[in-house]
Design a protein around this motif. Structure first.
Motif, short mmCIF file in Angstrom:
data_model
loop_
_atom_site.label_atom_id
_atom_site.label_comp_id
_atom_site.label_asym_id
_atom_site.label_seq_id
_atom_site.Cartn_x
_atom_site.Cartn_y
_atom_site.Cartn_z
N GLN A 1 21.39 -14.52 1.08
CA GLN A 1 22.24 -13.48 1.64
C GLN A 1 23.26 -13.00 0.61
O GLN A 1 23.49 -11.79 0.43
CB GLN A 1 22.96 -13.99 2.89
N GLU A 2 23.87 -13.95 -0.09
CA GLU A 2 24.85 -13.60 -1.11
C GLU A 2 24.20 -12.85 -2.27
O GLU A 2 24.77 -11.90 -2.82
CB GLU A 2 25.56 -14.86 -1.59
N VAL A 3 23.00 -13.28 -2.65
CA VAL A 3 22.25 -12.58 -3.70
C VAL A 3 21.94 -11.15 -3.25
O VAL A 3 22.06 -10.20 -4.03
CB VAL A 3 20.96 -13.34 -4.05
N ALA A 4 21.54 -11.00 -1.98
CA ALA A 4 21.18 -9.68 -1.46
C ALA A 4 22.37 -8.72 -1.52
O ALA A 4 22.23 -7.56 -1.93
CB ALA A 4 20.67 -9.80 -0.03
N PHE A 5 23.55 -9.20 -1.13
CA PHE A 5 24.74 -8.36 -1.19
C PHE A 5 25.04 -7.93 -2.62
O PHE A 5 25.30 -6.76 -2.90
CB PHE A 5 25.95 -9.09 -0.58
N SER B 1 16.49 -1.51 -10.65
CA SER B 1 15.93 -1.98 -11.92
C SER B 1 14.79 -2.98 -11.75
O SER B 1 13.84 -2.98 -12.54
CB SER B 1 17.04 -2.61 -12.76
N PHE B 2 14.87 -3.86 -10.75
CA PHE B 2 13.85 -4.90 -10.60
C PHE B 2 13.83 -5.38 -9.16
O PHE B 2 14.81 -5.26 -8.42
CB PHE B 2 14.12 -6.09 -11.54
N SER B 3 12.68 -5.91 -8.76
CA SER B 3 12.54 -6.47 -7.41
C SER B 3 12.90 -7.95 -7.42
O SER B 3 12.80 -8.61 -8.46
CB SER B 3 11.11 -6.29 -6.89
N VAL B 4 13.32 -8.44 -6.27
CA VAL B 4 13.66 -9.86 -6.11
C VAL B 4 12.89 -10.41 -4.92
O VAL B 4 12.98 -9.88 -3.81
CB VAL B 4 15.17 -10.06 -5.90
N GLU B 5 12.13 -11.45 -5.16
CA GLU B 5 11.48 -12.19 -4.09
C GLU B 5 12.27 -13.45 -3.81
O GLU B 5 12.80 -14.06 -4.75
CB GLU B 5 10.04 -12.56 -4.48
N PRO B 6 12.40 -13.84 -2.52
CA PRO B 6 11.67 -13.31 -1.37
C PRO B 6 12.35 -12.15 -0.63
O PRO B 6 11.92 -11.79 0.45
CB PRO B 6 11.58 -14.53 -0.46
N LEU B 7 13.40 -11.54 -1.20
CA LEU B 7 14.06 -10.45 -0.50
C LEU B 7 13.11 -9.30 -0.20
O LEU B 7 13.12 -8.74 0.91
CB LEU B 7 15.23 -9.93 -1.33
N LEU B 8 12.27 -8.94 -1.17
CA LEU B 8 11.33 -7.84 -0.97
C LEU B 8 10.37 -8.15 0.17
O LEU B 8 10.11 -7.29 1.03
CB LEU B 8 10.56 -7.57 -2.25
N SER B 9 9.86 -9.37 0.21
CA SER B 9 8.91 -9.73 1.27
C SER B 9 9.58 -9.72 2.64
O SER B 9 8.96 -9.32 3.64
CB SER B 9 8.30 -11.10 0.99
N TYR B 10 10.85 -10.16 2.71
CA TYR B 10 11.56 -10.10 3.99
C TYR B 10 11.64 -8.66 4.49
O TYR B 10 11.40 -8.37 5.67
CB TYR B 10 12.98 -10.66 3.83
N LEU B 11 11.96 -7.73 3.59
CA LEU B 11 12.05 -6.33 3.98
C LEU B 11 10.69 -5.77 4.39
O LEU B 11 10.57 -5.02 5.36
CB LEU B 11 12.62 -5.50 2.82
N GLN B 12 9.66 -6.16 3.65
CA GLN B 12 8.32 -5.67 3.97
C GLN B 12 7.88 -6.15 5.35
O GLN B 12 7.30 -5.38 6.14
CB GLN B 12 7.33 -6.14 2.90
N VAL B 13 8.16 -7.40 5.66
CA VAL B 13 7.75 -7.95 6.96
C VAL B 13 8.47 -7.23 8.10
O VAL B 13 7.88 -6.91 9.13
CB VAL B 13 8.03 -9.47 7.01
N THR B 14 9.76 -6.96 7.91
CA THR B 14 10.51 -6.30 8.99
C THR B 14 10.02 -4.87 9.21
O THR B 14 10.23 -4.32 10.29
CB THR B 14 12.01 -6.27 8.67
N ARG B 15 9.39 -4.29 8.20
CA ARG B 15 8.87 -2.93 8.33
C ARG B 15 7.36 -2.90 8.58
O ARG B 15 6.74 -1.84 8.53
CB ARG B 15 9.21 -2.12 7.08
N GLY B 16 6.78 -4.07 8.84
CA GLY B 16 5.36 -4.13 9.17
C GLY B 16 4.44 -3.94 7.99
O GLY B 16 3.26 -3.59 8.15
N VAL B 17 4.94 -4.19 6.78
CA VAL B 17 4.14 -4.05 5.57
C VAL B 17 3.79 -5.44 5.05
O VAL B 17 4.67 -6.31 4.96
CB VAL B 17 4.90 -3.26 4.48
N ASP B 18 2.53 -5.65 4.71
CA ASP B 18 2.11 -6.96 4.21
C ASP B 18 2.72 -7.23 2.84
O ASP B 18 2.79 -6.36 1.98
CB ASP B 18 0.59 -7.03 4.11
N SER B 19 3.14 -8.48 2.65
CA SER B 19 3.64 -8.94 1.37
C SER B 19 2.48 -9.47 0.53
O SER B 19 1.45 -9.89 1.07
CB SER B 19 4.69 -10.03 1.58
N LYS B 20 2.66 -9.51 -0.79
CA LYS B 20 1.63 -10.12 -1.64
C LYS B 20 1.66 -11.64 -1.55
O LYS B 20 0.77 -12.30 -2.05
CB LYS B 20 1.79 -9.66 -3.08
#
Length: 259
Positions: free
Chosen positions: A220-224, A234-253
């Motif tokens: 949570q602190e990293v996300a803020f 500039s760059f993606s961060v996992e697992p933050l990206l996957s959390y967002l994808q799941v909440t939007r119904g998009v499959d994560s890698k």
């Protein structure tokens, strides 16, 4: 009911090749590979890899792993990469996971000049700032942070990017904002993957490990900090990206985030 993922001609499995067994030039305090005590010998030859590819028989993304895979040396690595080149129709991607301490211009010549056609992608293990990275040491207990970051700079000089893998241990928890500031200073960062240290013993979590709730708070602190600093541009961060994808119904890698 969960739907089962099915591989097709357009998808590939990951084939992880432990080129050095568990042999490594570092002695990280939490490394589970050391517990395996796999020998570093000549068994992972190009011939063995070729037989493995034949046995798999399907498209694969190859991950060159260890221990530390660069310990095989330039000549052995060249022979392995030549085999992967010859198997290019089956080998769709080539990744290499390293601690970057051994990276030098000769390695970069091999990966990005001699075998440029393989599109080799490097990922580097570093747990964050020097304070956060204190469990990643040499066998004599020397810190590795500066040597690892020098690997990123060496790659940047060749206009090459790299992924970054971090393990978050107990003493790293207060440094979420500093972590993002460090990442922002790496000009050639391709992605970031954050993993928690959940090592357990007979009596529960080991001293350097963290609890799931602590990892959640850290994320949570990293996300803020990630959003407020604009680092998301500039760059993606996992697992933050996957959390967002799941909440939007998009499959994560990453399959553990999917249905």
């Amino acid at each position: 009911m969960h739907e089962h993922f099915r591989y097709t001609d357009k998808t590939s499995q990951r084939l992880v090749l432990k080129l050095t067994g568990s042999a490594c030039n570092l002695a990280c305090a939490y490394c589970f590979e050391q517990e395996k005590k796999l020998r570093f010998d000549d068994t992972m030859t190009p011939e063995v890899i070729d037989m493995t590819l034949v046995a798999v028989g399907k498209p694969v993304g190859v991950v060159l792993h260890g221990g530390e895979p660069l310990l095989v040396g330039l000549d052995r690595m060249r022979a392995i990469l030549q085999l992967l080149r010859e198997r290019r129709r089956q080998v769709r991607t080539v990744f290499l996971m390293t601690n970057a301490v051994l990276l030098d211009p000769a390695w970069l010549d091999l990966f990005f000049d001699e075998f440029e056609d393989l599109g080799i992608e490097l990922s580097i293990s570093v747990d964050g700032t020097s304070e956060m990275n204190q469990l990643r040491v040499t066998p004599t207990g020397e810190p590795t942070f500066e040597r690892v970051m020098a690997g990123f700079r060496l790659l940047a000089e060749r206009n090459q990017t790299a992924g970054l893998f971090s393990v978050i241990s107990r003493h790293a928890l207060p440094f979420a904002e500093e972590y993002i500031q460090l990442l922002l200073g790496v000009s050639n960062l391709r992605f970031v993957k954050i993993n928690p240290l959940f090592d357990c013993g007979p009596e529960g979590l080991l001293p350097n490990s963290i609890k799931p709730a602590q990892f959640t708070t850290f994320l949570q602190e990293v996300a803020f900090a990630y959003v407020n600093s604009g680092a998301y541009e500039s760059f993606s961060v996992e697992p933050l990206l996957s959390y967002l994808q799941v909440t939007r119904g998009v499959d994560s890698k990453f399959c553990n985030f999917n249905r």
